[in-house]
Every structure is written in structure tokens, then in C-alpha cells.
Design an enzyme around this catalytic site. Sequence first.
Site, short mmCIF file in Angstrom:
data_model
loop_
_atom_site.label_atom_id
_atom_site.label_comp_id
_atom_site.label_asym_id
_atom_site.label_seq_id
_atom_site.Cartn_x
_atom_site.Cartn_y
_atom_site.Cartn_z
N LYS A 178 56.59 46.27 52.71
CA LYS A 178 55.60 47.02 53.49
C LYS A 178 54.60 46.12 54.22
CE LYS A 178 52.42 47.77 49.66
NZ LYS A 178 51.69 48.70 48.85
N HIS B 170 59.04 2.79 36.90
CA HIS B 170 57.76 2.10 36.66
C HIS B 170 57.26 1.52 37.97
CE1 HIS B 170 54.68 -0.30 34.72
NE2 HIS B 170 55.08 -1.31 35.49
N ARG C 193 45.36 39.97 37.44
CA ARG C 193 46.10 40.85 38.34
C ARG C 193 46.84 41.90 37.54
NH1 ARG C 193 46.52 38.82 43.56
NH2 ARG C 193 48.40 40.05 43.92
N VAL D 96 52.73 37.80 48.13
CA VAL D 96 51.44 37.18 47.86
C VAL D 96 51.57 35.66 47.86
CG1 VAL D 96 49.65 36.86 46.07
CG2 VAL D 96 50.52 39.15 46.58
N VAL E 131 29.35 39.99 33.53
CA VAL E 131 28.77 40.41 34.81
C VAL E 131 28.31 41.86 34.66
CG1 VAL E 131 29.22 40.78 37.26
CG2 VAL E 131 30.22 38.81 36.09
N LYS F 80 47.46 25.97 48.55
CA LYS F 80 47.79 24.54 48.47
C LYS F 80 47.45 23.82 49.76
CE LYS F 80 48.19 25.57 45.16
NZ LYS F 80 48.20 26.84 44.43
P1 NAI Z 1 43.66 34.69 35.27
O1 NAI Z 1 44.20 35.61 34.27
O2 NAI Z 1 44.24 33.34 35.45
O3 NAI Z 1 42.09 34.46 35.02
C1 NAI Z 1 41.16 35.50 34.97
C2 NAI Z 1 39.91 35.00 34.27
O4 NAI Z 1 38.90 35.95 34.44
C3 NAI Z 1 40.10 34.81 32.76
O5 NAI Z 1 39.59 33.56 32.40
C4 NAI Z 1 39.28 35.96 32.18
O6 NAI Z 1 38.73 35.64 30.94
C5 NAI Z 1 38.20 36.13 33.23
N1 NAI Z 1 37.58 37.46 33.28
C6 NAI Z 1 38.18 38.66 33.17
N2 NAI Z 1 37.29 39.65 33.35
C7 NAI Z 1 36.08 39.06 33.61
C8 NAI Z 1 34.77 39.54 33.89
N3 NAI Z 1 34.51 40.84 33.99
N4 NAI Z 1 33.79 38.64 34.08
C9 NAI Z 1 34.03 37.30 34.00
N5 NAI Z 1 35.25 36.80 33.73
C10 NAI Z 1 36.27 37.67 33.55
O7 NAI Z 1 43.69 35.53 36.64
P2 NAI Z 1 43.52 35.07 38.16
O8 NAI Z 1 42.83 33.77 38.25
O9 NAI Z 1 42.92 36.25 38.84
O10 NAI Z 1 45.01 34.87 38.64
C11 NAI Z 1 45.90 35.99 38.64
C12 NAI Z 1 47.32 35.55 38.48
O11 NAI Z 1 47.75 34.78 39.58
C13 NAI Z 1 47.51 34.74 37.23
O12 NAI Z 1 48.44 35.40 36.43
C14 NAI Z 1 48.04 33.43 37.71
O13 NAI Z 1 49.07 32.96 36.90
C15 NAI Z 1 48.51 33.68 39.13
N6 NAI Z 1 48.22 32.51 39.94
C16 NAI Z 1 48.89 31.35 39.68
C17 NAI Z 1 48.57 30.21 40.36
C18 NAI Z 1 49.26 28.95 40.01
O14 NAI Z 1 50.29 28.99 39.35
N7 NAI Z 1 48.74 27.79 40.39
C19 NAI Z 1 47.57 30.19 41.43
C20 NAI Z 1 46.90 31.43 41.57
C21 NAI Z 1 47.25 32.55 40.86
#
Ligand code: NAI
Length: 456
Positions: free
Chosen positions: A33, A440, A268, A39, A238, A49
Site C-alpha cells: 500500500k 591480521h 513497535r 520500513v 513520561v 545508516k
Molecule cells: P525498542 O524495543 O528497541 O526500545 C524501546 C525502548 O523504549 C525500551 O528501552 C523501553 O524500555 C522504552 N520505553 C517503553 N515505553 C516507554 C515510556 N513510556 N517512556 C520511556 N521509555 C519507554 O524499540 P524501538 O527503539 O522503538 O525500535 C523498534 C523496533 O525496531 C525494535 O524491535 C528494533 O529491533 C527495530 N529496529 C532495529 C534496528 C537495528 O537493528 N539496528 C534499528 C531500528 C529499529
Amino acid sequence: MVYDLIVLGGGPAGCLASERAGHAGLKVLLIEKSNVGGVCLNEGCIPTKTLLYSAKLLDNAKSAEKYGITVSGISIDHRKVIERKNKVVRTLTVGVKSALKANGVTLVDGNGVIQGKDQDGFKVSVNEETYTGKRLLIATGSSPSVPPIPGLKEGLESGMVLTNREILNLNDVPEELVVIGGGVIGLEMASYFNSAGSKTTIIEMLDHIGGDNDSELTKLLQKEYEKKGINFHLNSRVTGIDTNGVHFEINGESKFVPAEKVLLSVGRRPNINGIGLENINVATQNGAIVTDDRMQTNIPDVYAAGDVNGRYMLAHTAYREAEVAVNNMLGKEDRMNYNAIPSVIYTNPELASVGETEAGALLKGMDIAVVKVPMRFSGRYLAENEGGNGVFKLVFDKKQGKVIGASALGNYSSEFIIACGIIIEKGLTLEDIKKTVFPHPTVCEVIREAVFQLNI
Ligand code: NAI
């Protein structure tokens, strides 16, 4: 016409599954869609990146003197960074579309909704049309979680609060950026905007950043970022957002941090609503589609791969799940194994891990040995990371006699963590690793060193 496979969602899982199935001779219809690539390609992995690489160049230029280079007049042109990001995304999107075409996949633009099933197959409507497919792959991905924080909805509507989508298209670098959630997205975006000049604050409800990663390493990462000027508020709840900033509570004390923009990155949720799962009774649990290790749902010939099954929200997991699903559709035995899924946070320094962490293994009651090697052991790391505090950790299960986990903080970790993934996945013995020749000087020599240092 009856398709062999209808795929709902053209992110990493949907596109790869379509390509593989098309290549194997199935007649495939892919429904998307928004933009192909999902994403990951449009508002996640790839755009992030490109931004982070610009930030890394800037950081390196700022610290060039440490390496004997005099640089002056360094600045970042954020709009040019975004333009380049858009070019990279466009190039990759064209590539994905041509790969789909080359594999004979029919791409339909619209919102697909499963309507039911008859003797010919599953019925999926898109716009005014109804298509029939013998099999379905649901790969509709995930969307940002939006918790019930007062003022959040209004902030999202006004554009003051952003998700990963909008923040990647900001024209200007905000004076103050407040990030809610110190997970992967929060850390990566804070990393870029801090380097680009925003006064950046991360508010995290837990007592640590970086989710399930090794807490010793995430503490070191936090220290690095504090040195760069990012403010962290951990254990913080918050309580509200207004046009001036974010209100939060820590140990019962109310606090406020001003913000021009707020990034919401608190996790998410799988996209399971509005796609007609109820019309064929696809089972869900905790808001995600339930799949077995063949990626099949409770309904025969209906598969689900990627974020929508809520297991690991990572593009690389989605790719493998997509392949497993297609192989099983083709009658080839294949099962998904989640034991060695690498994960990377592309901060500067990078944090990468695979398998068990020390704390995770101890929580499971495993009898483990842990070895920790400073990255400075590696000549290349030392040459390229003046003042770097990188660490490599290996977790070894004494009972199984095998490596079960690895975590690394330091640049190049993202590139070599797969070696640890292979060690775990293939169950290589310590002798196997000791007899392997590592190039190395490279940073990945820390793996070999860790194995030699294991005292068991
Ligand atoms: P996340 O699950 O990595 O982190 C969310 C964070 O928010 C946690 O530390 C949690 O404790 C905190 N949190 C939750 N509710 C809150 C609140 N009300 N106030 C303050 N803190 C709160 O989720 P994120 O960063 O949104 O990423 C989503 C998904 O996207 C992840 O599953 C991730 O694996 C994927 N992703 C992967 C990347 C990579 O592999 N490099 C890059 C970006 C995203």
C-alpha cells in the site's frame, strides 16, 4: 486467474519471499500500500545508516587532530544529508522493483484485505479488485507503539512529536531533541542528531538503555554518549507532553525538559488490524500472528513472516523467515532457528550481539564461563580508535561445551558479529576456532583471543 501465492506487504519479508517464490516458478502477486522495501528501506535501516554515516564522518573530522590531522571549518549540511539519504533509498527501491520484475512478480499498489476462502483459494481485495491465491503470505510489518501519554496524540498531529518516519525527513536539525525510549531507534537517532548539533536528551523508563543487550556494554555505550553531550534520564516515566517539552517523573519527583522536537521510540506493534485476518480465522496472540517454525499460521497454506509475527523485529530475521516460508510452500523441508539472530545498534561505537548474554544465561540457570577482552587487544582497533573503550564478551556453556553468546562494543562489531553467529549456529568447538586463521590485523581477532583466554 488464480495466483500460486499472494503476498500482503512489500517490506523485506514480502519482497524477498516474492522474489524467491517467483524464481521457483510460482505465479506471485505482491500487494503493497505504500513503498516497496517497507520500513527497512524507506524509513528504517537504510535511511538511518546513511544519516549515521554522515554523523560518523563529522565525528571523525572533529577528532581528526588526535590522528595528526588539522581540520577547520567543519559543519554538517543536514538538508544535503537528507537529499543523499533520499537518493540511496531511491536507488535501492529501483533495485527491489527490478528484482521483483525479473522474477515475474506482479506488483499491485493498494491496501490488501483478506475476504475469505472458496474452492479456488483465498480471496484478497485491493481497491475495487478481488484476487485469488492458493497460498497467502502475511508480511504486513509493524507500526510505532503509541502509549497513552497526555499530549502525545496532539504532539503527533502538530508535528512536534515524531516517529522514525517523520524524523528522517526533518528539514532542519532541532535545537533540542527529546527522545522517549532508549532502545534501538532512540539510540541511533539520538546519535545522529547529537552529532548534527541538537541538544539531545533520552528518557528511558528502565534502569538501562539498549534493551536486552549486555548491560555492562550498554553502560559503557551510555558513558561514551554522555561524553558527547547526550543527557540520559533512566528510571523515568513520561507524564505529559506540551508545546514546550516533556514532563516526566523520576523517583516521585516531577521534572521537565524543553524540546523543539520529540522522538517517540518506545517499541513497535505488529500490523494485524484491518487486513481481514478474522475472515479466515488466523490465530493471533499478544497482538501478533502465531506461526510455527515453518512460518505457517494455524490455517494451512497461510504463512506469516517478518515483524507481523512479533518474534524478532529485525529485517534480517524477516529475510530468513521469508525463505523458510517459501521453501515450505515449495515442499522443501526448512525450519526457522532463532538461536543465533545477530542484533546491531549502529551507534558510534557500534554495539552488536548474538545469542545469549551473560545475564540472560545466568537467569536460565546455565553453568557458564564468560571471557571479556578489551578491543584494544586488537592492533587495528587501537590504531583506529584513539581513546576507545570497546569490549568483546564471549559466553560459553560449560555443559554443552559450546559458545552460546557474544556481545561487542566497538566499531566493526556489526561486520564481525556474524562470525560469532556462525560459531553458535554451527556449534563449532573451541578447537575448531583455535585452528581457524583470522586475518591480521583485524578487530575480529578479539574472538580468537577470547577463546584462548577461556579458562575451562
Ligand atoms: P525498542 O524495543 O528497541 O526500545 C524501546 C525502548 O523504549 C525500551 O528501552 C523501553 O524500555 C522504552 N520505553 C517503553 N515505553 C516507554 C515510556 N513510556 N517512556 C520511556 N521509555 C519507554 O524499540 P524501538 O527503539 O522503538 O525500535 C523498534 C523496533 O525496531 C525494535 O524491535 C528494533 O529491533 C527495530 N529496529 C532495529 C534496528 C537495528 O537493528 N539496528 C534499528 C531500528 C529499529
